[in-house]
Design an enzyme around this catalytic site. Structure first.
Site, short mmCIF file in Angstrom:
data_model
loop_
_atom_site.label_atom_id
_atom_site.label_comp_id
_atom_site.label_asym_id
_atom_site.label_seq_id
_atom_site.Cartn_x
_atom_site.Cartn_y
_atom_site.Cartn_z
N MET A 75 -11.21 84.89 87.59
CA MET A 75 -12.10 83.73 87.63
C MET A 75 -11.44 82.44 87.16
O MET A 75 -12.10 81.41 87.02
CB MET A 75 -13.37 84.00 86.81
CG MET A 75 -14.16 85.19 87.29
SD MET A 75 -14.57 85.05 89.04
CE MET A 75 -15.06 86.73 89.37
N CYS A 76 -10.15 82.46 86.89
CA CYS A 76 -9.44 81.25 86.47
C CYS A 76 -9.13 80.36 87.67
O CYS A 76 -8.77 80.85 88.74
CB CYS A 76 -8.14 81.61 85.76
SG CYS A 76 -8.38 82.11 84.07
N HIS A 77 -9.25 79.06 87.45
CA HIS A 77 -8.91 78.09 88.48
C HIS A 77 -7.40 77.87 88.52
O HIS A 77 -6.73 78.01 87.50
CB HIS A 77 -9.60 76.75 88.18
CG HIS A 77 -11.08 76.81 88.27
ND1 HIS A 77 -11.85 77.24 87.22
CD2 HIS A 77 -11.93 76.51 89.28
CE1 HIS A 77 -13.13 77.20 87.58
NE2 HIS A 77 -13.20 76.76 88.82
N ILE A 112 -6.74 79.99 78.71
CA ILE A 112 -6.27 81.28 79.22
C ILE A 112 -4.79 81.20 79.54
O ILE A 112 -4.03 82.16 79.29
CB ILE A 112 -7.08 81.73 80.45
CG1 ILE A 112 -8.58 81.81 80.11
CG2 ILE A 112 -6.58 83.08 80.97
CD1 ILE A 112 -8.91 82.73 78.93
N GLU A 113 -4.34 80.06 80.04
CA GLU A 113 -2.91 79.88 80.32
C GLU A 113 -2.09 80.00 79.04
O GLU A 113 -1.04 80.65 79.04
CB GLU A 113 -2.68 78.52 80.99
CG GLU A 113 -3.14 78.44 82.42
CD GLU A 113 -4.65 78.33 82.64
OE1 GLU A 113 -5.07 78.35 83.80
OE2 GLU A 113 -5.41 78.24 81.65
N ASP A 127 9.42 94.77 75.92
CA ASP A 127 10.16 95.38 77.03
C ASP A 127 11.67 95.37 76.77
O ASP A 127 12.35 96.36 77.01
CB ASP A 127 9.86 94.65 78.34
CG ASP A 127 10.67 95.20 79.49
OD1 ASP A 127 10.58 96.41 79.77
OD2 ASP A 127 11.42 94.41 80.12
#
Length: 157
Positions: A75-77, A112-113, A127
């Site tokens: 749902m992120c733009h 969110i970014e 990793d």
């Protein structure tokens, strides 16, 4: 508590309509930690991890993640980012802390970014070091601060 806007009239998920929102300068800062054996931090500091420069690779991975957020989080733009900066700090013992800052001049924020950049940087460290330390723990990932837009300023206490 604010009303959730990610649901349509059928109570199904939707991408929020930001058509009528104003363009403003916005930023978000996120942080997180990875805990590891002391020997692992020493090897990172000394450049003795076989896969290469751990923090340089983690930094690039975090930047790439911020730029790809809308492809990973449904749902992120898609947001044109104007800046992504990532810093690492270690305590010379067992913990590396990452801090990410993401900026835009757009109609929606970049929390969110910033969070995805932090998580991806931490996962990249994991990793690159997992061959010598599978017990690493990623922890304390959270939004530190954000500003811009209608919801205004937020700072984590």
């Amino acid at each position: 508590m604010a009303e959730l806007t990610h649901f349509n009239n059928q109570n199904r998920a939707k991408m929020v309509d930001v058509t009528n929102k104003s363009i403003t300068s916005r930023f978000a800062i996120a942080t997180g930690k990875i805990k590891m054996q002391h020997e692992t931090i020493l090897r990172i500091q000394e450049g003795k991890i076989k896969k290469g420069d751990v923090l340089a690779v983690a930094q690039v991975a975090g930047i790439m993640a911020a730029k790809q957020t809308s492809q990973l989080i449904p749902m992120c733009h898609l947001i044109p980012l104007t800046g992504v900066d990532i810093h690492f700090e270690d305590d010379n013992s067992t913990t590396i802390t990452v801090t990410t800052k993401v900026k835009t001049k757009h109609v929606t924020g970049v929390e969110i970014e910033a969070l995805l950049a932090a998580q991806t940087s931490l996962l990249t460290i994991y990793d690159m070091c997992k061959a010598i330390d599978r017990g690493m723990i990623i922890t304390d990932v959270h939004l530190v601060e954000k500003d811009g837009g209608k919801s205004g300023h937020f700072k984590f206490d």
